[in-house]
Design an enzyme around this catalytic site. Structure first.
Site, short mmCIF file in Angstrom:
data_model
loop_
_atom_site.label_atom_id
_atom_site.label_comp_id
_atom_site.label_asym_id
_atom_site.label_seq_id
_atom_site.Cartn_x
_atom_site.Cartn_y
_atom_site.Cartn_z
N ASP A 14 -13.65 -1.45 6.38
CA ASP A 14 -12.68 -0.50 6.94
C ASP A 14 -12.63 -0.58 8.47
O ASP A 14 -12.13 0.34 9.13
CB ASP A 14 -12.95 0.95 6.51
N ASN A 32 -9.65 7.05 12.88
CA ASN A 32 -9.73 8.50 12.68
C ASN A 32 -11.10 9.01 12.26
O ASN A 32 -11.21 10.08 11.67
CB ASN A 32 -8.68 8.98 11.66
N ARG A 36 0.84 -1.20 0.00
CA ARG A 36 0.00 0.00 0.00
C ARG A 36 0.87 1.25 0.00
O ARG A 36 1.84 1.34 0.76
CB ARG A 36 -0.90 0.01 1.23
#
Length: 292
Positions: A245, A250, A120
């Site tokens: 996810d 956050n 990533r």
């Protein structure tokens, strides 16, 4: 964890939508536990512990068979928590690592044996320091012999700047979260149409139709995000992935109920065939080298 950090939903609903047999949550994370797998000293945020046991319990609760676990920025290039989760999951998980450009072939081969299938690159400036294109290309040269692909995370405003790099990546490329469009602009806005055009012009570029909770301006039930994801699923049915996810690092506006996120799936993939491709066939082809 940070004082303003929102912990993951402790009791998500059991979704009414039942994913097809063999369904894959193709974007999720493990954090720590920090006592065993410390977070990176260079991290931009400190999350709560969210380890493999909680992830696998959620997988089963939501009706999924497999996970693709993505290394997040809070662990930097220390992939030990990821590799530990892959070892525990066996063939029920694959991994996306974050690596240093100096990594050697032996370490990459060991990661491959453990179940890693991609690296990533994170270009979200609030999460990471400057990501060198030269370093990215150096890493791509090292992973190509393994048949790995690249996962890229950026925000919509950075698409034009990153297009030259995306075109130089000689691998399959998966773009996280639809390139984070500004959903207030609508699907017909030139910004999102440029993203659609990018996929239309490059058969090696896929995307994840995930994270309505991050993109929404309205909140649950994420109706303002659905048209974007549905447009991509219907235009590129063989090049889309979906993921929770979890544990939603956050998030500031709200912490989503993962069961509610699963309920969005039949609204963006409106037929059984599209659901099968999104949740089973595509991730199995990409991460398990199987047709589904």
């Amino acid at each position: 964890m940070d004082t303003d950090y929102l912990a993951f939903h402790a009791n998500p609903k059991k979704p009414a939508f039942q994913p097809p047999a063999g369904a894959v949550d193709a974007h999720c994370h493990v954090f720590g536990p920090a006592s065993e797998f410390p977070f990176s000293p260079a991290r931009k945020y400190t999350p709560c512990d969210a380890g493999k046991d909680e992830l696998f319990a959620l997988r089963d609760h939501l009706g999924f068979a497999r996970n693709v676990i993505v290394q997040a920025s809070c662990h930097g290039t220390d992939n030990r928590a990821l590799l530990d989760a892959l070892a525990a999951a066996g063939d029920r998980a694959r991994g996306v690592a974050v690596v240093d450009p100096r990594i050697g072939a032996d370490e990459l081969e060991a990661m491959h044996a453990a179940g890693v299938r991609a690296v990533r690159f994170n270009f979200v400036k609030r999460l990471v320091d400057n990501t060198s294109w030269d370093d990215c290309l150096r890493i791509v040269d090292k992973i190509k012999p393994l048949g790995w692909h690249v996962v890229v995370y950026f925000e919509a405003d950075d698409l034009e700047e990153l297009k030259p790099l995306l075109r130089r990546l000689e691998t399959l490329v998966v773009i996280d979260h639809m390139g984070r469009p500004d959903v207030a602009k609508g699907v017909d806005h030139p910004d999102f149409q440029a993203f659609m055009a990018l996929l239309g012009e490059h058969d090696n570029i896929w995307t994840k139709v995930s994270c309505p909770e991050r993109l929404t301006r309205q909140g649950p039930d994420y109706a303002d995000v659905v048209p974007f994801a549905r447009a991509l699923v219907e235009a590129f049915p063989g090049r889309v992935l979906w993921g929770t996810d979890w544990p939603h690092p956050n998030m500031k506006s709200h912490m989503p109920d993962d069961g509610e996120l699963v309920e969005v799936i039949p609204r963006i993939a409106v037929t059984a065939e599209l659901q099968q491709r999104l949740l089973v066939d595509n991730p199995m082809r990409l991460y398990w080298n199987e047709a589904g």
